[in-house]
Design a protein around this motif. Sequence first.
Motif, PDB file in Angstrom:
ATOM      1  N   PRO A  25       0.836  -1.212   0.000  1.00 52.56           N
ATOM      2  CA  PRO A  25       0.000   0.000   0.000  1.00 52.56           C
ATOM      3  C   PRO A  25       0.868   1.259   0.000  1.00 52.56           C
ATOM      4  O   PRO A  25       1.951   1.285   0.595  1.00 52.56           O
ATOM      5  CB  PRO A  25      -0.796  -0.105   1.303  1.00 52.56           C
ATOM      6  N   GLU A  26       0.372   2.289  -0.640  1.00 48.67           N
ATOM      7  CA  GLU A  26       1.142   3.529  -0.762  1.00 48.67           C
ATOM      8  C   GLU A  26       1.440   4.171   0.588  1.00 48.67           C
ATOM      9  O   GLU A  26       2.434   4.876   0.729  1.00 48.67           O
ATOM     10  CB  GLU A  26       0.420   4.508  -1.677  1.00 48.67           C
ATOM     11  N   ASP A  27       0.602   3.920   1.582  1.00 46.10           N
ATOM     12  CA  ASP A  27       0.818   4.542   2.890  1.00 46.10           C
ATOM     13  C   ASP A  27       1.687   3.684   3.819  1.00 46.10           C
ATOM     14  O   ASP A  27       1.887   4.037   4.976  1.00 46.10           O
ATOM     15  CB  ASP A  27      -0.519   4.858   3.566  1.00 46.10           C
ATOM     16  N   CYS A  28       2.232   2.594   3.327  1.00 42.72           N
ATOM     17  CA  CYS A  28       3.090   1.725   4.144  1.00 42.72           C
ATOM     18  C   CYS A  28       4.557   2.098   3.931  1.00 42.72           C
ATOM     19  O   CYS A  28       5.113   1.879   2.856  1.00 42.72           O
ATOM     20  CB  CYS A  28       2.867   0.257   3.782  1.00 42.72           C
ATOM     21  N   GLU A  29       5.166   2.662   4.935  1.00 42.08           N
ATOM     22  CA  GLU A  29       6.582   3.045   4.850  1.00 42.08           C
ATOM     23  C   GLU A  29       7.509   1.946   5.353  1.00 42.08           C
ATOM     24  O   GLU A  29       8.599   1.763   4.824  1.00 42.08           O
ATOM     25  CB  GLU A  29       6.820   4.337   5.622  1.00 42.08           C
ATOM     26  N   GLU A 100       9.235   0.451   0.033  1.00 41.91           N
ATOM     27  CA  GLU A 100       9.663  -0.489  -1.006  1.00 41.91           C
ATOM     28  C   GLU A 100      10.204  -1.766  -0.379  1.00 41.91           C
ATOM     29  O   GLU A 100      10.611  -1.779   0.790  1.00 41.91           O
ATOM     30  CB  GLU A 100      10.767   0.138  -1.865  1.00 41.91           C
ATOM     31  N   LEU A 101      10.244  -2.829  -1.171  1.00 43.07           N
ATOM     32  CA  LEU A 101      10.877  -4.059  -0.705  1.00 43.07           C
ATOM     33  C   LEU A 101      12.341  -3.783  -0.410  1.00 43.07           C
ATOM     34  O   LEU A 101      13.044  -3.181  -1.226  1.00 43.07           O
ATOM     35  CB  LEU A 101      10.771  -5.159  -1.768  1.00 43.07           C
ATOM     36  N   ALA A 102      12.804  -4.193   0.757  1.00 44.99           N
ATOM     37  CA  ALA A 102      14.193  -3.961   1.156  1.00 44.99           C
ATOM     38  C   ALA A 102      15.055  -5.150   0.721  1.00 44.99           C
ATOM     39  O   ALA A 102      15.723  -5.799   1.529  1.00 44.99           O
ATOM     40  CB  ALA A 102      14.283  -3.734   2.659  1.00 44.99           C
ATOM     41  N   LEU A 103      15.043  -5.419  -0.565  1.00 48.38           N
ATOM     42  CA  LEU A 103      15.871  -6.488  -1.118  1.00 48.38           C
ATOM     43  C   LEU A 103      17.304  -6.002  -1.280  1.00 48.38           C
ATOM     44  O   LEU A 103      17.547  -4.798  -1.478  1.00 48.38           O
ATOM     45  CB  LEU A 103      15.328  -6.917  -2.491  1.00 48.38           C
ATOM     46  N   GLY A 104      18.231  -6.937  -1.219  1.00 46.66           N
ATOM     47  CA  GLY A 104      19.628  -6.610  -1.466  1.00 46.66           C
ATOM     48  C   GLY A 104      19.852  -6.284  -2.935  1.00 46.66           C
ATOM     49  O   GLY A 104      18.987  -6.529  -3.789  1.00 46.66           O
ATOM     50  N   ARG A 105      20.996  -5.753  -3.234  1.00 49.95           N
ATOM     51  CA  ARG A 105      21.323  -5.275  -4.588  1.00 49.95           C
ATOM     52  C   ARG A 105      21.025  -6.304  -5.671  1.00 49.95           C
ATOM     53  O   ARG A 105      20.539  -5.974  -6.743  1.00 49.95           O
ATOM     54  CB  ARG A 105      22.792  -4.871  -4.634  1.00 49.95           C
ATOM     55  N   VAL A 126       0.800  -7.747   3.619  1.00 51.16           N
ATOM     56  CA  VAL A 126       1.686  -6.703   4.125  1.00 51.16           C
ATOM     57  C   VAL A 126       1.263  -6.348   5.541  1.00 51.16           C
ATOM     58  O   VAL A 126       0.075  -6.093   5.788  1.00 51.16           O
ATOM     59  CB  VAL A 126       1.654  -5.459   3.212  1.00 51.16           C
ATOM     60  N   THR A 127       2.217  -6.350   6.452  1.00 49.87           N
ATOM     61  CA  THR A 127       1.956  -5.878   7.812  1.00 49.87           C
ATOM     62  C   THR A 127       2.864  -4.696   8.096  1.00 49.87           C
ATOM     63  O   THR A 127       4.020  -4.671   7.670  1.00 49.87           O
ATOM     64  CB  THR A 127       2.209  -6.988   8.853  1.00 49.87           C
ATOM     65  N   SER A 128       2.314  -3.713   8.788  1.00 52.35           N
ATOM     66  CA  SER A 128       3.127  -2.537   9.107  1.00 52.35           C
ATOM     67  C   SER A 128       3.044  -2.214  10.572  1.00 52.35           C
ATOM     68  O   SER A 128       2.290  -2.774  11.313  1.00 52.35           O
ATOM     69  CB  SER A 128       2.684  -1.332   8.261  1.00 52.35           C
TER      70      SER A 128
END
Length: 128
Positions: A25-29, A100-105, A126-128
């Motif tokens: 969701p756009e509001d999920c940081e 955003e997904l915090a995937l590695g490089r 998604v859980t925030s």
Amino acid sequence: MDFDVTTDERLTTVDVTDQVEAAIPEDCEEGMCTAFVQHTTAALVVQENEPRLRGDLESFLSGLVPDEGHAHDELDGNADSHLRATLLGPSAAVPIADGELALGRWQSIFLVECDGPRTRQVSVTVTS
């Protein structure tokens, strides 16, 4: 959110990173994103999106689990697909950072099809 993935080979990989990220969701940081494939002969993995490595993964799974000779084959002929998917697992969990997904490089999320061609359903939570 759910999305479908259509495959065209018996054993193949499909990059689903963009579809999974689109479910945030756009509001999920910050939070956690979990993708789950709702099938027993497909899997999700986090791996590098390099064509030779993807081919190596397919070859590795084929070599590790023989195509034939399993008791379940008497029922529907796809025991190898169930066993390969069991080794990899049905889900991938990735942190969310800055929306955003915090995937590695070098990391991407792949659906690994073990019994295609088929259309698979992936569920994203998604859980925030």
